[in-house]
Write a protein that holds these residues in place. Sequence first.
Motif, PDB file in Angstrom:
ATOM      1  N   ASP A 124       0.867  -1.178  -0.111  1.00  0.00           N
ATOM      2  CA  ASP A 124      -0.009  -0.058   0.066  1.00  0.00           C
ATOM      3  C   ASP A 124       0.860   1.000  -0.129  1.00  0.00           C
ATOM      4  N   GLN A 125       1.942   1.370   0.726  1.00  0.00           N
ATOM      5  CA  GLN A 125       3.023   2.278   0.647  1.00  0.00           C
ATOM      6  C   GLN A 125       3.283   2.700  -0.684  1.00  0.00           C
ATOM      7  N   LEU A 126       3.644   1.507  -1.260  1.00  0.00           N
ATOM      8  CA  LEU A 126       4.317   1.845  -2.682  1.00  0.00           C
ATOM      9  C   LEU A 126       3.471   2.338  -3.800  1.00  0.00           C
ATOM     10  N   VAL A 127       2.078   1.854  -3.583  1.00  0.00           N
ATOM     11  CA  VAL A 127       0.978   2.392  -4.230  1.00  0.00           C
ATOM     12  C   VAL A 127       0.960   3.969  -4.109  1.00  0.00           C
ATOM     13  N   ILE A 128       0.821   4.131  -2.784  1.00  0.00           N
ATOM     14  CA  ILE A 128       0.330   5.574  -2.401  1.00  0.00           C
ATOM     15  C   ILE A 128       1.426   6.568  -2.893  1.00  0.00           C
ATOM     16  N   GLN A 129       2.722   6.122  -2.618  1.00  0.00           N
ATOM     17  CA  GLN A 129       3.967   6.735  -3.064  1.00  0.00           C
ATOM     18  C   GLN A 129       3.780   7.101  -4.608  1.00  0.00           C
ATOM     19  N   THR A 130       3.449   5.983  -5.462  1.00  0.00           N
ATOM     20  CA  THR A 130       3.279   6.282  -6.834  1.00  0.00           C
ATOM     21  C   THR A 130       2.316   7.272  -7.279  1.00  0.00           C
ATOM     22  N   PHE A 131       1.139   7.175  -6.346  1.00  0.00           N
ATOM     23  CA  PHE A 131      -0.196   8.054  -6.677  1.00  0.00           C
ATOM     24  C   PHE A 131       0.646   9.679  -6.242  1.00  0.00           C
ATOM     25  N   THR A 132       1.258   9.587  -5.225  1.00  0.00           N
ATOM     26  CA  THR A 132       1.712  11.149  -5.070  1.00  0.00           C
ATOM     27  C   THR A 132       2.625  11.595  -6.088  1.00  0.00           C
ATOM     28  N   LEU A 133       3.497  10.896  -6.601  1.00  0.00           N
ATOM     29  CA  LEU A 133       4.469  10.897  -7.758  1.00  0.00           C
ATOM     30  C   LEU A 133       3.603  11.534  -8.709  1.00  0.00           C
TER      31      LEU A 133
END
Length: 871
Positions: free
Chosen positions: A628-637
């Motif tokens: 989930d942390q990786l997905v949210i980080q990609t969303f932010t990017l």
Amino acid sequence: MEPFTFATSKQLKLNVCVRIQNLEGQKPAIPYSQLLKNPELKFVGSNLSPVSDLYISAQVYGDNKPLGVPVQTAYKSFKASRTWKEWLTLPVRYCDIPRSAQLAITIWDLGGPDKEVPYGGTTVKLFDTDGTLKKGRQKLKLWLDVESDGRTDTATDSTVESNDEMDRLEKQIKKHESGEIPRIEWLDNLAFRQIEQIQKRTIKRTTEHFLYVDFPRFDFPVVFCDFEYPTIAALAEAAASAAENGIATPTASSTSHASVTTGQTAVAAGSIPGEPIPAPVDGGMIRVYDPEAAREKDNPAELKHMNLVRSQRNGPSDRDLKPNARIRDQLNDILKYPPTHELNPDEKNLIWKFRYYLTRDKRALTKFLKSVVWVDSREVRQVLELLPKWAEVDVDDALELLGPAFTNHAVRTYAVARLKKADDNELVLYLLQLVQALKFERVQSGDNNSESSLAQFLVTRASENETLGSLLYWYLAVEMEFKRHKKLYERVVFEFMHQLEAATEAPERPKRSMLARQAQLNKTFNTLAIEIRDMKVKREKKIEHLKSYISDPAHGLLHFEPLPLPLDPSVVAVGMIAGKTQATPDPIIIRESNVFKSTLSPLMLTFKTADGGKYPILFKNGDDLRQDQLVIQTFTLMDQLLQKENLDLKLSPYRILATSPISGMIQFVASKSIAAIAREYKTILEFLKHHHPDPSAREGVKAEVMDNYVKSCAGYCVITYILGVGDRHLDNLLVTPDGHFFHADFGFILGHDPKIFAPQMKLCREMVDGMGGIDSMHFKLFKSYCFTSFTILRKSANLILNLWTLMVDAGIPDVEREPDTAVLKVQEKFWLEIGEEEAIGRFEVLIGESLNALFPIVIDRMHNITQYWKS
């Protein structure tokens, strides 16, 4: 010493062949008295005629086991002698036979109606004692009345043990045929006539049988060759040698490994780049490099060809080479390849040929470095010469150079130098991947204390910025939980803490004491979460226990010095007013504390912040939040990439921080799921009208709220499609009262989904109805936002792909499931092989398919029924 040319058996892809020549020798006549005792003997063909019909079968054996089925000669009627002159091809290749391979030959005779009896058998080894493949004419001793056995300790050995003149002459004839004895025509004729006379006399007085066969003749001697696993010393020496030239070591994501048990000794050929040879894992299992898996990547023939081609293109004239129009177009096509594309040898040679011309193009550096033969010291020297002269690369290419494919120290240092120019806000977007990239830093000369340019860079920048410092600490803390790279990350944490101690006091700098207090706060929450999760009481009792725990002064949650939250270091939680000794009342707002109805019973805790606001978080134990942390980080990017192009889609990626592999914090956003909205308000439009009505608007909702909803729906539809987010249902699609739509729960990504026939993109009727319907102006705007955002993100595909490449070895569940194809699954969603207009057309079709799909509607209804009965 004269040069000796030979080939190896591994290079011989031909089937084993043997030519059956003739049988020499005759059985003596059987006495009449013996025929009376055993009448069946009179039906044996060889007892009736000296040239009776016989046939021969041959089969390859290795290590006492048959390798393939036997092959036999065709029927032939003999007149004066038993001569076949027939080639037999066996279903086994020379490259596949072992050193102990033998050819078992049996001659079969007619023993009566529908009956066969062995006339004799012989077993011949295919390799000589020195490991050379036998070739040419062979004289084999035949053991009468027995079948050949093919065993290692065979009882039908073909070796002819005789010292007579004829045997000596036959050996000389073989040397003459192979060219070892020079040919002199007049002398050869005399010698052959004399040999024929000796042979006639020998045949008359011998009672033994011999079978003459021919093995194929090759231009060079063929020597047996097989792969031998290297020793620990050899591996260490090879690793040290490779480190000097920066040769990439095969990793688990690119090559295959075999597990081997060696007691307490362990080696790992193909171990992790940048790491010393690891110790054995539990049970003494080790990873062994598989050359078959790397054959396509490290083809020696291709490397040799490449060296020959480039040996003629390493002169001063290369500096002035310029491509013509056709080659320039070809080079441009190569530079457009995504980072996952493997260059073929011709493309690599073309890049190398025009390397000086390409130094002005920043896109060409990664392609050029992929074209280098790193085992060639001359080419490595040229790389070091060209790197400072190359046009400065973008961040996405710098991140690619920090991946597992590039282990040369100078190349990685160059990439770090480019990252130094990024500001702190940009660095936060890549920090998660940069921590993973530390795994690929090669430890020079096997020294565990040798410096890593990337580690030094991260430590230096993190010690100067509080947000970077806090996030780096927690990313490293999670990685230290895993045994595989524990020592590597412990060294980085040690250097980070040492630098924090030595740093001067400044407001923006992180302090070691601040990180220690964050760790203590996390430990307290973790203990509390486990305690509440394991309580066998109703949820109301758990909430009471949570509030009483916070109220107890012994736990230190009633007041504390201002503390940047680990989840978002830009948010400072206040437990005490600055400059005063009196604590603020209720620093963690007890009345708003809650325990959610779930198996893991996550805790909701609301902090008071320094700016007078509130910051609610969820704390979970028992769940891996790294995916989930990786997905949210990609969303932010992706949100940042869109905003750089002046497109604000009102995305609201909430924060997630994994504080260990089984626990972490989640930002709580006040919202309602579409399923709850449907139960309470019937439609999303009614939900928005209830909170922000505007009678003058067409849909009865304030314009800015509807704008938030339409834009955020478009943004999340595009982003979740690219990442292949699965398991979408109306309970994890959320809407805030001010119209911000967003997704939650990313347990399935990259196309994985527990439901069958899941759509590629989640766009349901409820979402479209919230815009006013399929014919509304807002739905048309929604589609245009989708097309624009997808086009923008396609332009940054290389950056996204490189970031995900760095995460392949991070232990993310859905990435770890298929590490070789995980990044390719993201890449294929960008449709990079087609133009912009065609991509927009495809995306419009995708919207229509998602909206009209019937099966997801059925799934949503079934999910709602299931949730109803659970409640």
